[in-house]
Write an enzyme that holds these catalytic residues in place. Structure first.
Site, PDB file in Angstrom:
ATOM      1  N   ARG A 188      58.357  69.141 -77.215  1.00 35.45           N
ATOM      2  CA  ARG A 188      57.977  68.870 -78.607  1.00 35.45           C
ATOM      3  C   ARG A 188      59.132  68.336 -79.445  1.00 35.45           C
ATOM      4  O   ARG A 188      58.918  67.641 -80.432  1.00 35.45           O
ATOM      5  CB  ARG A 188      57.451  70.177 -79.219  1.00 35.45           C
ATOM      6  CG  ARG A 188      56.649  70.008 -80.479  1.00 35.45           C
ATOM      7  CD  ARG A 188      56.013  71.328 -80.897  1.00 35.45           C
ATOM      8  NE  ARG A 188      57.007  72.366 -81.016  1.00 35.45           N
ATOM      9  CZ  ARG A 188      56.864  73.624 -80.551  1.00 35.45           C
ATOM     10  NH1 ARG A 188      55.759  73.989 -79.925  1.00 35.45           N
ATOM     11  NH2 ARG A 188      57.823  74.509 -80.706  1.00 35.45           N
TER      12      ARG A 188
ATOM     13  N   TYR B 259      48.337  54.438-100.640  1.00 31.56           N
ATOM     14  CA  TYR B 259      47.369  54.566 -99.533  1.00 31.56           C
ATOM     15  C   TYR B 259      46.430  55.754 -99.808  1.00 31.56           C
ATOM     16  O   TYR B 259      46.901  56.864-100.097  1.00 31.56           O
ATOM     17  CB  TYR B 259      48.166  54.772 -98.234  1.00 31.56           C
ATOM     18  CG  TYR B 259      47.338  55.023 -97.002  1.00 31.56           C
ATOM     19  CD1 TYR B 259      46.472  54.044 -96.498  1.00 31.56           C
ATOM     20  CD2 TYR B 259      47.430  56.229 -96.323  1.00 31.56           C
ATOM     21  CE1 TYR B 259      45.741  54.284 -95.351  1.00 31.56           C
ATOM     22  CE2 TYR B 259      46.693  56.468 -95.171  1.00 31.56           C
ATOM     23  CZ  TYR B 259      45.848  55.492 -94.699  1.00 31.56           C
ATOM     24  OH  TYR B 259      45.106  55.722 -93.561  1.00 31.56           O
TER      25      TYR B 259
ATOM     26  N   ASP C 159      56.552  54.090 -98.534  1.00 31.39           N
ATOM     27  CA  ASP C 159      55.652  53.659 -97.458  1.00 31.39           C
ATOM     28  C   ASP C 159      55.859  52.155 -97.300  1.00 31.39           C
ATOM     29  O   ASP C 159      55.467  51.368 -98.162  1.00 31.39           O
ATOM     30  CB  ASP C 159      54.198  54.001 -97.816  1.00 31.39           C
ATOM     31  CG  ASP C 159      53.229  53.705 -96.675  1.00 31.39           C
ATOM     32  OD1 ASP C 159      53.492  52.770 -95.896  1.00 31.39           O
ATOM     33  OD2 ASP C 159      52.195  54.392 -96.589  1.00 31.39           O
TER      34      ASP C 159
ATOM     35  N   LYS D 154      50.119  50.294 -87.270  1.00 35.39           N
ATOM     36  CA  LYS D 154      49.745  48.959 -87.750  1.00 35.39           C
ATOM     37  C   LYS D 154      50.531  47.877 -86.995  1.00 35.39           C
ATOM     38  O   LYS D 154      50.286  47.661 -85.833  1.00 35.39           O
ATOM     39  CB  LYS D 154      49.939  48.901 -89.262  1.00 35.39           C
ATOM     40  CG  LYS D 154      49.218  50.045 -90.025  1.00 35.39           C
ATOM     41  CD  LYS D 154      47.725  49.858 -90.034  1.00 35.39           C
ATOM     42  CE  LYS D 154      46.929  51.060 -90.545  1.00 35.39           C
ATOM     43  NZ  LYS D 154      47.301  51.625 -91.818  1.00 35.39           N
TER      44      LYS D 154
HETATM   45  C1  LIG Z   1      47.182  53.011 -92.178  1.00 34.93           C
HETATM   46  C2  LIG Z   1      48.187  53.400 -93.168  1.00 34.93           C
HETATM   47  C3  LIG Z   1      48.729  54.671 -93.153  1.00 34.93           C
HETATM   48  C4  LIG Z   1      48.289  55.740 -92.191  1.00 34.93           C
HETATM   49  O1  LIG Z   1      48.547  55.429 -90.859  1.00 34.93           O
HETATM   50  P1  LIG Z   1      47.724  56.150 -89.677  1.00 34.93           P
HETATM   51  O2  LIG Z   1      48.546  55.882 -88.483  1.00 34.93           O
HETATM   52  O3  LIG Z   1      46.385  55.512 -89.660  1.00 34.93           O
HETATM   53  O4  LIG Z   1      47.657  57.607 -90.028  1.00 34.93           O
HETATM   54  C5  LIG Z   1      49.697  54.964 -94.101  1.00 34.93           C
HETATM   55  N1  LIG Z   1      50.084  54.065 -95.015  1.00 34.93           N
HETATM   56  C6  LIG Z   1      49.579  52.827 -95.063  1.00 34.93           C
HETATM   57  C7  LIG Z   1      50.047  51.870 -96.096  1.00 34.93           C
HETATM   58  C8  LIG Z   1      48.605  52.457 -94.144  1.00 34.93           C
HETATM   59  O5  LIG Z   1      48.081  51.233 -94.212  1.00 34.93           O
END
Ligand SMILES: *Cc1c(COP(=O)(O)O)cnc(C)c1O
Length: 389
Positions: A54, A107, A180, A205
């Site tokens: 972990r 988000y 983010d 993404k």
């Molecule tokens: C998709 C996304 C997230 C979350 O990511 P996951 O891997 O789907 O949990 C966070 N911030 C932004 C800007 C996103 O587009």
């Protein structure tokens, strides 16, 4: 070394691995120690920090080194999803009685599930602020404000925040700036050169880039790494080895893929901007997008994700368009090679600033298909929309 070079080389050492280009995938729960002294030492491990599945393996460490190179930070912690990375970074710097400032265009799940849910239940208060607030954020900072959370451009509506101005005010008040940075793919914005302390990435993404794995990453300065890592250990987060491998594999080609998403995105956005059905194009590279001038100053490119608002269009007409798309899939998680389109309702997830435009709007992710084919698909879609209106 330039970033393109660093992300090709970070986190791999063929000479320690039979000359093989890529690091192996370690599937591990148990780590076996040669002596009781090694077993009982909480400090040292004979295996370069590997003590328990972990806590990290050579596979997660390779992924983390490569993401740190991409984001331009010192250290990185991997997570099983982007939202897990956001949750851990917030929890690492907030406790009961603290206050956090969060951009109004954040988000959705950062707002709904974390700030208005978990953090509220644990005694942390959130204030949402106008994404275009800039240095005006100073008026919202309190003694108990420990974190300012930024996202640029914002999810769904794409306003570009003045992060250097916000970071300067936050630092003057002793708050940590968490960003983010998912939209830029880590390639088109350098968070640590613009005052960010902790950079969160939904690696799901563009880093994974092929719509086949979920991963998150938090990159930090050297000073803040332990705070994030120890929180991740406390919460028991561990990213899966195969997913880290897919993340690493995607990351190696991100400097080739993202410019293609950018070019295709600009081509589609230029065509869309001329459509009579479209009221407003929300793409940071276009002057119609709030914060466009900031994007020009601070960003070095644009990815394939943008939005638009429609001129008084019924939900039925939007459904007529979207239900018949042949190339654009209808799905939320973007950043893969394929194009996507979804209806958006920005007013449902804003509280600090009103949304003055008609709903639904559309959010588009432009993939790696030929733009001529994508435009033909959209053209037929707008015709269906007009027939249904
Ligand atoms: C998709 C996304 C997230 C979350 O990511 P996951 O891997 O789907 O949990 C966070 N911030 C932004 C800007 C996103 O587009």
């Amino acid at each position: 070394m330039k970033k393109e070079t660093r992300i090709v080389n970070a986190g791999r050492d063929p000479r320690s691995n039979f000359g093989i280009v890529n690091p192996p995938v370690y599937h591990a729960s148990t780590v076996i120690f040669p002596t009781v002294a090694d077993l009982e030492s909480s400090e040292n491990s004979p295996y370069e920090g590997v003590r328990y599945g972990r806590y990290g393996t050579p596979t997660t460490q390779a992924f983390e080194a490569a993401v740190a190179a991409l984001e331009g930070g010192e250290r990185c912690v991997s997570f099983p999803s982007g939202l897990a990375a956001i949750a851990c970074s917030l929890i690492a710097f907030l406790k009961a009685g603290d206050h956090v400032l969060v951009t109004d265009n954040v988000y959705g799940p950062t707002r709904g599930r974390l700030c208005d849910g978990l953090l509220k239940d644990f005694g942390v208060e959130t204030t949402y602020y106008d994404p275009m607030i800039g240095s005006g954020i100073a008026d919202l900072l309190r003694a108990e404000t420990k974190v300012v959370f930024v996202e640029a451009p914002g999810s769904i509506t794409f306003e570009v925040q003045d992060i250097p101005a916000i970071a300067a005010a936050a630092h003057a008040a002793g708050a940590t700036v968490i960003m983010d940075n998912t939209w830029s793919g880590g390639l088109y914005f350098q968070p640590f050169e613009h005052g960010v302390d902790v950079c969160v990435h939904a690696a799901t993404k563009y880093i994974v880039g092929h719509s086949d794995a979920m991963l998150g990453a938090v990159t930090t300065t050297a000073a803040l790494f332990e705070q994030v890592k120890s929180t991740a250990v406390q919460l028991g987060y561990a990213a899966g080895p195969d997913d880290c491998y897919l993340g690493l594999r995607g990351l190696r080609s991100i400097a080739a893929r993202l410019p293609h998403h950018q070019e295709n995105g600009l081509t589609i956005a230029r065509w869309i901007a001329e459509r009579p059905e479209v009221e407003l194009l929300l793409h940071p590279a276009f002057p119609s997008c709030p914060g466009h001038e900031i994007w020009k100053r601070d960003f070095t490119g644009s990815s394939g994700l943008f939005a638009l608002s429609l001129r008084n269009c019924s939900k039925n007409a939007v459904s007529a368009m979207l239900d018949g798309m042949e190339l654009f899939g209808m799905g939320f998680s973007w950043g893969g090679f394929e194009s996507l389109i979804v209806p958006t309702y920005p007013s449902r997830s804003r509280t600090a600033t009103p949304w003055p435009h008609a709903e639904p709007g559309l959010r588009i992710h432009v993939g790696l298909e030929h733009p001529d084919d994508l435009i033909a698909d959209l053209d037929k879609g707008f015709a269906r929309m007009n027939r249904a209106a």
